[in-house]
Structures are given as C-alpha cells and as structure tokens.
Design a protein around this motif. Structure first.
Motif, short mmCIF file in Angstrom:
data_model
loop_
_atom_site.label_atom_id
_atom_site.label_comp_id
_atom_site.label_asym_id
_atom_site.label_seq_id
_atom_site.Cartn_x
_atom_site.Cartn_y
_atom_site.Cartn_z
N SER A 25 0.83 -1.21 0.00
CA SER A 25 0.00 0.00 0.00
C SER A 25 0.86 1.26 0.00
N ILE A 27 1.86 2.99 2.53
CA ILE A 27 1.56 3.93 3.61
C ILE A 27 2.82 4.22 4.43
N CYS A 28 3.61 3.22 4.71
CA CYS A 28 4.80 3.42 5.53
C CYS A 28 5.76 4.40 4.86
N GLN A 31 4.20 8.09 4.57
CA GLN A 31 4.01 8.85 5.80
C GLN A 31 5.25 8.96 6.68
N ALA A 56 4.26 4.26 15.86
CA ALA A 56 2.98 4.80 15.38
C ALA A 56 2.77 4.44 13.91
N GLN A 57 3.83 4.50 13.11
CA GLN A 57 3.69 4.17 11.70
C GLN A 57 3.47 2.67 11.50
N GLU A 59 1.98 0.67 13.44
CA GLU A 59 0.61 0.35 13.83
C GLU A 59 -0.42 0.75 12.77
N LYS A 60 -0.02 1.53 11.78
CA LYS A 60 -0.90 1.90 10.68
C LYS A 60 -0.82 0.92 9.50
N CYS A 61 0.07 -0.04 9.56
CA CYS A 61 0.27 -0.98 8.46
C CYS A 61 -1.00 -1.81 8.26
N PRO A 62 -1.66 -1.68 7.11
CA PRO A 62 -2.94 -2.36 6.91
C PRO A 62 -2.84 -3.88 6.76
N SER A 67 5.92 -5.27 12.03
CA SER A 67 5.68 -5.46 13.46
C SER A 67 6.95 -5.02 14.20
#
Length: 76
Positions: A25, A27-28, A31, A56-57, A59-62, A67
C-alpha cells in the motif's frame, strides 16, 4: 524477492518486515519516508525517526507486514 521476514534493530527497537504479508500500500513510505525508504537498501533506517514515531507508523500498516518488539536495555 525474499520471502523470509526481515529484521532491523537498533538499541531500542527491532522492526520485522514480512514480505509475504505486505500488500504494498506504501503507507509506511508515504508517511514516514525517513525510515521506510523505497529507493535505498537497507530500506528500513531506524535512525530516521524516534522510536515512538516508528511504532505509530507500524501500527498503521494495513496488512500486518510490519511489526516491532522493544529491546530491553542492559541494567548495569
């Protein structure tokens, strides 16, 4: 592409990346590009941000491909 999880560590945290779970995705990298870099190897640079920002980032991993575990500090 490797299918084994990748581990990246510093004195405070170990980040695990499982490419088999990753949905790409982005996102990491979008962001927190100072840590999750797409054009440099190794692609995770734990010196790019503080521990709390990295957590925090992650924990946003879809997909759950990222981890972490906190490392225990040595007691003198």
């Amino acid at each position: 592409m490797t299918t084994q999880p990748n581990c990246f560590s510093n004195d405070e945290i170990t980040v695990n990346y499982d490419p088999k779970c990753c949905k790409n995705s982005g996102i990491c990298a979008l962001q927190l590009s100072s840590v999750f870099r797409t054009t440099v190897i190794p692609w995770i640079d734990l010196d790019g941000a503080d521990r709390d920002a990295i957590i925090a980032q992650i924990e946003k991993c879809p997909s759950g491909a990222l981890s972490y575990t906190l490392r225990k500090k040595d007691v003198a």
